[in-house]
Write a protein that holds these residues in place. Structure first.
Motif, PDB file in Angstrom:
ATOM      1  N   ALA A 172      41.996  41.952  46.116  1.00 55.85           N
ATOM      2  CA  ALA A 172      41.297  42.676  47.174  1.00 55.85           C
ATOM      3  C   ALA A 172      39.888  43.036  46.724  1.00 55.85           C
ATOM      4  CB  ALA A 172      42.081  43.932  47.545  1.00 55.85           C
ATOM      5  N   ALA A 175      34.615  46.407  48.217  1.00 59.04           N
ATOM      6  CA  ALA A 175      33.947  45.820  49.381  1.00 59.04           C
ATOM      7  C   ALA A 175      32.682  45.090  48.948  1.00 59.04           C
ATOM      8  CB  ALA A 175      33.601  46.924  50.373  1.00 59.04           C
ATOM      9  N   SER A 177      32.479  42.412  47.248  1.00 60.60           N
ATOM     10  CA  SER A 177      32.671  41.582  46.071  1.00 60.60           C
ATOM     11  C   SER A 177      33.080  40.168  46.496  1.00 60.60           C
ATOM     12  CB  SER A 177      33.753  42.193  45.193  1.00 60.60           C
ATOM     13  OG  SER A 177      34.991  42.136  45.864  1.00 60.60           O
ATOM     14  N   GLU A 179      35.641  38.664  45.555  1.00 60.30           N
ATOM     15  CA  GLU A 179      37.070  38.689  45.849  1.00 60.30           C
ATOM     16  C   GLU A 179      37.316  39.075  47.300  1.00 60.30           C
ATOM     17  OE1 GLU A 179      35.744  40.317  43.368  1.00 60.30           O
ATOM     18  OE2 GLU A 179      36.648  39.624  41.488  1.00 60.30           O
ATOM     19  N   ALA A 180      36.608  40.087  47.762  1.00 62.99           N
ATOM     20  CA  ALA A 180      36.773  40.522  49.144  1.00 62.99           C
ATOM     21  C   ALA A 180      36.376  39.407  50.109  1.00 62.99           C
ATOM     22  CB  ALA A 180      35.934  41.776  49.396  1.00 62.99           C
ATOM     23  N   GLU A 181      35.359  38.643  49.728  1.00 64.85           N
ATOM     24  CA  GLU A 181      34.956  37.528  50.588  1.00 64.85           C
ATOM     25  C   GLU A 181      36.032  36.471  50.672  1.00 64.85           C
ATOM     26  OE1 GLU A 181      31.278  35.992  49.267  1.00 64.85           O
ATOM     27  OE2 GLU A 181      30.140  37.803  49.750  1.00 64.85           O
ATOM     28  N   LEU A 183      39.206  36.965  50.381  1.00 68.29           N
ATOM     29  CA  LEU A 183      40.267  37.485  51.218  1.00 68.29           C
ATOM     30  C   LEU A 183      39.874  37.389  52.693  1.00 68.29           C
ATOM     31  CD1 LEU A 183      42.948  38.653  50.267  1.00 68.29           C
ATOM     32  CD2 LEU A 183      42.084  40.917  50.857  1.00 68.29           C
ATOM     33  N   ALA A 184      38.621  37.728  52.981  1.00 68.29           N
ATOM     34  CA  ALA A 184      38.153  37.650  54.356  1.00 68.29           C
ATOM     35  C   ALA A 184      38.196  36.208  54.855  1.00 68.29           C
ATOM     36  CB  ALA A 184      36.733  38.204  54.452  1.00 68.29           C
TER      37      ALA A 184
END
Lengths: 236, 236
Positions: A172, A175, A177, A179-181, A183-184
DNA sequence: ACAAACAGTGTCCGCCAGACACAGTTTCCA
DNA sequence: TGGAAACTGTGTCTGGCGGACACTGTTTGT
């Protein structure tokens, strides 16, 4: 006998070799491991190189080889250095409470040092600290009718779940990062192909927090263990 | 939006880009991925380099970059190439039978391609095949009173267990392998320090097979899920 | 006093991922 | 029909990695 295995065992378990002649070593395994942990905490395990660790200590990389046979052993030392002592079992806690506390403490370890996930994959020799974590689980399950292998399997099951959740939580990320991208991007893909993956698309409608996921799996596992223990103690 | 995430999504999900001018490509993503899988199957994921993969195809390593943005994307393609289609749910099978079969099939995948363990850690974009595995689990749990996040958590729990057991089984390795030596070294250590780790030493007295460990955890998880489902369907 | 043992260093090798410029080939369009 | 554009595969280069090895200087036991 394998050399690598022997070296690692000696470093993790053996006595701190006591030579006498020659100059005193300016470094120590503890300082080297601590420097490695510092690099890994800041930039991840992939960023841990002999150069960087040595540079942090103001030494050349080759000097590290006087203390450590290779990088694999350095990582093993880092793991032992980063892992805490396992939590002492609370007074009067039953096995379920002990395992719950254990799992949460382990999750916190992974949270403090995310690179432990990368460093503790694959076959390797456990150090004293790591082994004492395993000891707690197996000991907590003593005397409830489970066989030896069953207790070990239960420990692996529990530890595996915590590991997996720690990985999910790292995925996760904060926000903004990368990683967040990722996941998105995955969410977008699933939504675009909702016809092919209806169940996943529906289940992903409202995402779950990490604590929820850890708690959910933990409760399922403990319920399953409780059912087994109940059967065993009813028919001893 | 992140570039890396976009590239990977396009490679795994996007249409097979259709340019027209210039020479026809002599390679294809499929052939490249297959060559990568061949290397990984034979020597492990660590041995997969652009050089080796290209050499296997009688090309230079730089030519691969015409097809794949980087090594991470190559590995993603390899995963999608190595993963089978998930097993179709047997007619009339209840959720528990479906999940049992699913877990065993997944374990066989890891057994066929042990490097999948290394390639599927950390945050990443799932490909169509991988996502369809997830879909099966979530779909099998539809309609039993579980919320969306709960179904996802259950899938993660199940997959995590299979992963962990696959790792354990790889750690055992064939007799005489370095992995077996590591395990033997660990056993020796535990026996030597049996006073500090009595529970582990006792539990390790007679070791368990991989199938046993997989089965044990699987039954505990399924029992735990069954308990939850029973509660939910009793009080809807 | 001297030799053995040891610590730290500098140099070298092979391998890795990737950037970049280049030559050859194919196709579209003026 | 003749470019020009687009594309493929290649050779070269850089920076970084783990690690082998020879070397100098220092400490200590005999």
């Amino acid at each position: 006998m394998g050399e690598a295995a022997n070296d690692t065992v000696r470093l993790l378990w053996g006595p701190p070799a006591k030579p006498t002649r020659g100059p005193k070593p300016a470094l120590s395994l503890e300082r080297i491991a601590a420097a490695g942990v510092e690099v890994a905490d800041a930039e991840g395990l992939a960023a841990v190189s002999m150069q960087k660790v040595a540079g942090l200590l103001d030494f050349t990389k080759m000097s590290l080889y006087r203390y450590v046979p290779g990088k694999a052993e350095l990582v093993a030392l880092m793991v032992e250095s980063a892992v805490d002592e396992p939590p002492a079992p609370a007074d009067g806690a039953d096995w379920r409470e002990q395992l719950t506390a254990w799992a949460h403490h382990l999750a916190e370890s992974f949270d403090r040092h995310p690179w432990l996930l990368d460093a503790t994959v694959g076959p390797r020799v456990l150090g004293p600290r790591e082994l004492s974590w395993l000891e707690r689980v197996v000991a907590a399950l003593d005397g409830h009718g489970l066989t030896g292998p069953e207790r070990m399997d239960a420990a692996v099951l529990l530890a595996g779940h915590v590991r997996e959740i720690a990985g999910q939580s790292r995925a996760a990320g904060p926000a903004g990062s990368p990683e967040a991208e990722l996941l998105a991007a995955l969410g977008t893909v699933v939504r675009q192909h909702a016809d092919r993956f209806p169940a996943v698309a529906a289940a992903m409608a409202d995402p779950n927090g990490r604590d929820q996921a850890l708690h959910f799996g933990l409760e399922r596992i403990l319920d399953g263990l409780a059912a087994l223990i109940a059967r065993r103690t009813r028919h001893p």
